[in-house]
Design a protein around this motif. Structure first.
Motif, short mmCIF file in Angstrom:
data_model
loop_
_atom_site.label_atom_id
_atom_site.label_comp_id
_atom_site.label_asym_id
_atom_site.label_seq_id
_atom_site.Cartn_x
_atom_site.Cartn_y
_atom_site.Cartn_z
N TRP A 56 -5.58 -8.14 -1.85
CA TRP A 56 -4.90 -8.58 -2.22
C TRP A 56 -5.26 -7.92 -3.47
N THR A 57 -6.79 -8.34 -3.80
CA THR A 57 -7.68 -8.10 -4.83
C THR A 57 -7.53 -6.15 -5.41
N ILE A 58 -8.11 -5.69 -3.98
CA ILE A 58 -7.91 -4.32 -3.60
C ILE A 58 -6.18 -3.80 -4.42
N ALA A 59 -5.58 -4.81 -3.17
CA ALA A 59 -4.30 -3.77 -4.03
C ALA A 59 -3.59 -3.72 -5.08
N THR A 60 -4.04 -5.07 -6.02
CA THR A 60 -3.59 -5.33 -7.50
C THR A 60 -4.45 -4.39 -8.41
N ASP A 61 -5.33 -3.80 -7.98
CA ASP A 61 -6.70 -2.88 -8.84
C ASP A 61 -5.83 -2.12 -9.72
N PRO A 62 -5.71 -2.47 -11.04
CA PRO A 62 -5.35 -1.34 -11.67
C PRO A 62 -5.37 -0.01 -10.98
N ARG A 63 -6.36 0.72 -10.91
CA ARG A 63 -6.83 1.85 -10.24
C ARG A 63 -5.73 2.17 -9.34
N ILE A 236 -5.55 10.82 -7.06
CA ILE A 236 -4.22 10.50 -6.42
C ILE A 236 -4.84 9.60 -5.20
N ALA A 237 -4.19 8.26 -4.29
CA ALA A 237 -4.73 7.91 -3.81
C ALA A 237 -6.04 8.45 -2.22
N PRO A 238 -6.04 9.50 -1.97
CA PRO A 238 -6.86 9.27 -1.39
C PRO A 238 -8.10 10.08 -1.31
N LEU A 239 -8.02 10.80 -2.93
CA LEU A 239 -9.16 11.15 -3.80
C LEU A 239 -9.86 9.01 -4.22
N ILE A 243 -13.47 8.26 -3.02
CA ILE A 243 -14.55 7.72 -4.03
C ILE A 243 -15.54 6.58 -3.42
N ARG A 244 -14.85 5.24 -2.89
CA ARG A 244 -14.76 4.58 -2.67
C ARG A 244 -16.20 4.43 -1.38
N ALA A 253 -11.98 1.12 1.08
CA ALA A 253 -11.31 2.21 1.40
C ALA A 253 -10.76 2.51 2.50
N THR A 254 -10.43 1.17 3.00
CA THR A 254 -9.90 1.14 4.36
C THR A 254 -8.29 0.49 4.16
N THR A 255 -9.19 -0.15 2.64
CA THR A 255 -7.43 -1.23 2.76
C THR A 255 -6.61 -0.04 1.55
#
Lengths: 286, 352
Positions: A56-63, A236-239, A243-244, A253-255
């Motif tokens: 949840w933390t990662i999913a709601t991270d603004p970036r 973009i998300a794939p980038l 990066i992760r 990354a996997t999340t």
């Protein structure tokens, strides 16, 4: 086999003139499992290590949210644009005979074949403020490269053949008679196209849209060159996943990947359901 | 609506599909364009509809020259061989299409359109099917819907292109009768194309026989069958035999045998004798006149027997019809002479 041929009800083995069901289904399942399901399950397992709160933390991270938003919105816009122009390209290729038609037809496939990085570099060279096209737009304050618009341009390029190639065969099958029938009934050209031809093409356009969209969401190579990759703007998300990974943050990354997967699957499933419905109703494909 | 086709000609890329053709169709008439493929019958029909533009000539709807009117403005009902229904629309929407695409000023209100569609569905004997989609209908039902759709716009003429061509024999027979009934009920001037002579002769008031882009003959079924004006019509309609003969000294000769038919008034010279297998008379005492030859093959066809005879020195095969119980003698030879026949000169002139 213990199953008797006279047993009533469902049988695993139906006598058929098209044999090989068991063999091919077995192969299909094995193949899908090895190539698709296990890697995707790996995503789930990896992310699960974080627990719900971690995810949840990662999913709601603004970036992350912003990157996902950029990815899906640019893909959507690109797929929509392709839906319009891809149909026109297909129309020209199917309906008219002109010198160079075969060559044009072959060019449509280039985005399939070209390494996406090459496409990205070429497009950047064209649309950058000092590029061939970009230099004429820069004085008016129009910037295409290094903005989300640039991403859309790259995604249009990538998605075009998906649209054209799915619509083309269906368009070829539209019989002239149907159009002539509409004309004898008094329909003008515009009415024939909007009421007869486009509704007939709708399932194919949807399929092409789904393919172009799906491809665009996952696109990486061509986009990173033209996007400028500014966090919160044109990242973009794939980038972000890459990066992760470079930060050795595998769970992160996997999340992100998992979230993308769920969204994409939902969109594609919805489109598939619409299609199945229209096929059942109008009898396309039979 | 009267139709007049005035010296119409059609070429596709310099290839003449229809040579100069004129034809008058009377109001309320049911006319068949009959011919083998490539005879120009479909081209003629499409020219009337406005789906093709004539290279030359004019087409009149009543007194009005329709040649330069677009398909949309001609107000013709056209039925295609493969139905050409809009498969993403219900039967109701299909039939209503022609009314729905009218400009708002002359479009009937929605209620009225629906009422008319249901009325038409009754007419074509498909009540209650308005919510179905075309792929839920059988071929015969689809063609009925196609006809209802064509009738919905109250066409000035009804044009049908091989309307029963894609249906099986049983359904075709039923629809044929039904089309005749609909025509008698609605009174539309109707032109239909067919390559099936039985269909044309049975259904039409007048039949237009076409071949190689020309009209060969226009007439009623009786005219066409009994008084064919050209060898093509004679051999295309029904079964026929053709024998090259020679007229000399007021007699018809096959090589050195007199045929024993009355050719008085015919000029001397070579000619071709046409006769139908059933229009013959068996000769029991063969000497002298008549045609004779050994039986080369025989077929039982329903109540009669068809014999193939080899006639004359070059063993031309002719077919004749005899009673099923006709005894073929030990010699295997049968002698006959045509009762009704026509002579065609090789330049096309005909005599009887």
């Amino acid at each position: 086999m213990a199953l008797s041929a006279t047993a009533s009800g469902w049988r695993f083995k139906q006598p058929s003139v098209i044999p090989g069901f068991g063999l091919t289904l077995g192969f299909t399942l094995t193949y899908l499992t090895l190539i698709v399901l296990i890697p995707l399950a790996g995503l789930g397992v990896r992310s699960a290590a974080l627990g719900w709160s971690g995810i949840w933390t990662i999913a709601t991270d603004p970036r992350v949210v912003q990157a996902l938003r950029v990815s899906f919105s640019t893909s959507l816009i690109a797929a929509l644009i392709n839906a319009v122009f891809g149909v026109i390209v297909a129309w020209v290729l199917v309906r008219y005979r002109f010198p160079g038609r075969r060559i044009l037809d072959a060019i449509v496939d280039l985005p399939f074949a070209l390494p996406t990085a090459v496409a990205g570099i070429a497009l950047t060279a064209l649309y950058a403020p000092n590029g061939w096209i970009g230099q004429y737009l820069a004085p008016y304050g129009i910037r295409l490269a290094y903005t989300p618009t640039g991403i859309v341009i790259a995604l249009i390029f990538i998605g075009l053949p998906f649209m054209v190639r799915t619509v083309q065969p269906v368009m070829e099958e539209i019989s002239r008679e149907v159009e002539e029938a509409a004309a004898t009934l008094g329909a003008n050209r515009f009415q024939t196209i909007s009421r007869i031809i486009l509704p007939g093409l709708a399932p194919a356009i949807l399929t092409g849209f789904a393919l172009a969209f799906g491809r665009a969401v996952g696109e990486y190579g061509s986009v990173i060159f033209i996007a400028g990759n500014i966090p919160y703007v044109s990242e973009i998300a794939p980038l972000l996943i890459v990066i992760r990974l470079e930060e050795y943050n595998y769970a992160g990354a996997t999340t992100i990947a998992l979230i993308m997967l769920i969204f994409s699957f939902a969109v594609l499933l919805a489109i598939n359901l619409i299609q199945a419905w229209s096929r059942r109703r109008f009898g396309y494909g039979n | 609506m009267e139709l007049r086709i005035d010296k119409v000609r059609k070429e596709f890329d310099r290839f003449p599909a229809l040579h100069e053709t004129s034809l008058d169709i009377r109001s309320g008439e049911l006319i068949a364009l009959l011919g083998p493929s490539g005879s120009g019958k479909t081209t003629l029909l499409r020219l009337i509809a406005g789906l093709e533009q004539p290279t030359d000539g004019a087409i009149f709807f009543g007194d009005e020259d329709a040649s330069h009117r677009s398909v949309q403005d001609r107000n013709v009902g056209f039925v295609f061989q493969h139905y050409a229904l809009f498969r993403h629309m219900t039967v109701l929407d299909n039939i209503a299409f022609g009314l729905n695409v009218r400009p708002a000023a002359i479009r009937p209100p929605k209620r009225e359109i629906e009422r008319r569609v249901l009325e038409l569905l009754d007419l074509v004997q498909l009540p209650g099917l308005e919510k179905r989609y075309p792929n839920q209908l059988s071929g015969g039902q689809r063609q009925r819907v196609a006809l209802a759709r064509a009738l919905a716009i109250e066409p000035r003429v009804l044009l049908l292109d091989e309307p029963f061509g894609a249906l099986d024999a049983q359904v075709r027979k039923g629809l044929r009768k039904w089309l005749r009934e609909i025509h008698d009920q609605t009174g539309h001037t109707t032109v239909f194309v067919t390559h099936d002579q039985e269909e044309a002769l049975e259904l039409a008031d007048r039949v237009v026989v076409m071949s190689q882009g020309r009209i060969e003959q226009v007439g009623t079924a009786d005219d066409i069958y009994d008084r064919p004006t050209s060898p093509f019509v004679f051999s295309f309609i029904g079964e026929s035999n053709a024998l090259p003969i020679r007229i000399e000294t007021g007699q018809a000769w096959l090589a050195d045998r007199p045929l024993g038919i009355d050719v008085s008034g015919e000029a001397d010279g070579p000619a071709t004798l046409y006769f139908r297998p059933q229009d013959i008379e068996i000769l029991t005492d063969p000497p002298g006149g008549g045609l004779a030859g050994p039986v080369a093959a025989q077929r039982r066809v329903a109540g009669t027997r068809h014999l193939e005879l080899e006639i004359g020195g070059d063993r031309t095969r002719v077919e004749i019809e005899v009673p099923a119980d006709y005894p073929i003698g030990e010699t295997g030879r049968v002698a006959f002479k045509p009762k009704r026949w026509r002579l065609y000169r090789n330049d096309g002139a005909s005599g009887n």
